[in-house]
Design an enzyme around this catalytic site. Structure first.
Site, PDB file in Angstrom:
ATOM      1  N   ASP A 116      -8.229   3.636   1.385  1.00  0.00           N
ATOM      2  CA  ASP A 116      -7.149   4.089   2.560  1.00  0.00           C
ATOM      3  C   ASP A 116      -8.021   4.764   3.728  1.00  0.00           C
ATOM      4  OD1 ASP A 116      -5.301   4.979   4.109  1.00  0.00           O
ATOM      5  OD2 ASP A 116      -4.331   6.202   2.385  1.00  0.00           O
TER       6      ASP A 116
ATOM      7  N   CYS B  92       0.791  -1.158  -0.005  1.00  0.00           N
ATOM      8  CA  CYS B  92      -0.242  -0.067  -0.188  1.00  0.00           C
ATOM      9  C   CYS B  92       0.934   1.107   0.159  1.00  0.00           C
ATOM     10  CB  CYS B  92      -1.031  -0.016   1.072  1.00  0.00           C
ATOM     11  SG  CYS B  92      -0.317  -0.042   2.930  1.00  0.00           S
TER      12      CYS B  92
ATOM     13  N   ARG C  48      -3.409  -0.717   5.272  1.00  0.00           N
ATOM     14  CA  ARG C  48      -4.116  -1.734   4.679  1.00  0.00           C
ATOM     15  C   ARG C  48      -2.962  -2.962   4.706  1.00  0.00           C
ATOM     16  NH1 ARG C  48      -5.417   2.037  -0.134  1.00  0.00           N
ATOM     17  NH2 ARG C  48      -3.239   3.042   0.897  1.00  0.00           N
TER      18      ARG C  48
HETATM   19  P1  4NP Z   1      -1.738   2.752   4.140  1.00  0.00           P
HETATM   20  O1  4NP Z   1      -2.442   4.209   4.674  1.00  0.00           O
HETATM   21  O2  4NP Z   1      -1.128   3.054   2.857  1.00  0.00           O
HETATM   22  O3  4NP Z   1      -3.086   1.921   4.013  1.00  0.00           O
HETATM   23  O4  4NP Z   1      -0.514   2.469   5.084  1.00  0.00           O
HETATM   24  C1  4NP Z   1      -1.743   5.345   4.835  1.00  0.00           C
HETATM   25  C2  4NP Z   1      -0.859   5.457   6.061  1.00  0.00           C
HETATM   26  C3  4NP Z   1      -0.222   6.554   6.201  1.00  0.00           C
HETATM   27  C4  4NP Z   1      -0.111   7.697   5.017  1.00  0.00           C
HETATM   28  C5  4NP Z   1      -0.851   7.374   4.047  1.00  0.00           C
HETATM   29  C6  4NP Z   1      -1.585   6.305   3.742  1.00  0.00           C
HETATM   30  N1  4NP Z   1       0.454   8.954   5.259  1.00  0.00           N
HETATM   31  O5  4NP Z   1       0.324   9.835   4.571  1.00  0.00           O
HETATM   32  O6  4NP Z   1       1.322   9.074   6.378  1.00  0.00           O
END
Ligand code: 4NP
Length: 154
Positions: free
Chosen positions: A122, A8, A14
């Protein structure tokens, strides 16, 4: 040993869930599962506390995982690379060196052909109900994927 990488953006919401859920459905003697983020924001971090909590509520412990960034060498190290959304897909494909690399990359929800929704949303800026929704989407997809992988290796 077959190896599967879940990807991800941040590797804290995720893909750690996808990693833990798929791992729980496969025999560990035959399959290696890992996860990574396309960004480097959370290298070395634990999964988001809400991902840890929703996994725990379904009997899965992901609290030992640690964030890492996707590497070009992951194309060599893994048989299958599953991405959560189209943006992850583009980011990973942009690092591919060959058609063989590209062929390893698939959208996670495409494993269920009946699934109209193709991306795992997300939940980072959402609440626990968003994490629960992501868990359910991934649990269903991983149930299907684990059967396919076990059949393929039989
Ligand atoms: P992930 O969600 O891609 O599902 O781990 C996110 C976690 C952190 C961030 C963006 C999406 N961030 O911008 O820090």
């Amino acid at each position: 040993m077959k190896s599967i990488l879940m990807v991800c953006l941040g590797n804290i919401c995720r893909s750690p869930l996808a990693h833990g859920i798929l791992e729980s459905k496969l025999p560990e003697s035959e399959f290696y599962v890992d996860s990574a983020g396309t960004a480097n924001y959370h290298v070395g971090d634990l999964p988001d506390h809400r991902s840890i909590a929703v996994a725990k509520s379904h009997g899965i412990d992901i609290s030992h995982q640690s964030g890492r960034q996707f590497l070009v060498s992951d194309f060599d190290a893994f048989d299958h690379i599953f991405v959560m959304d189209h943006s992850n897909f583009t980011n990973v494909i942009n690092l591919a060196r060959s058609n063989e690399d590209i062929a390893k990359v698939k959208l996670m929800l495409e494993v269920n052909a009946n699934n109209k929704q193709q991306h795992v949303p997300d939940p980072y800026y959402g609440d626990m109900s968003d994490f629960e929704h992501v868990f359910k989407l991934l649990d269903k997809a991983c149930a299907k994927l684990s059967k396919t992988l076990i059949n393929e290796s039989a």
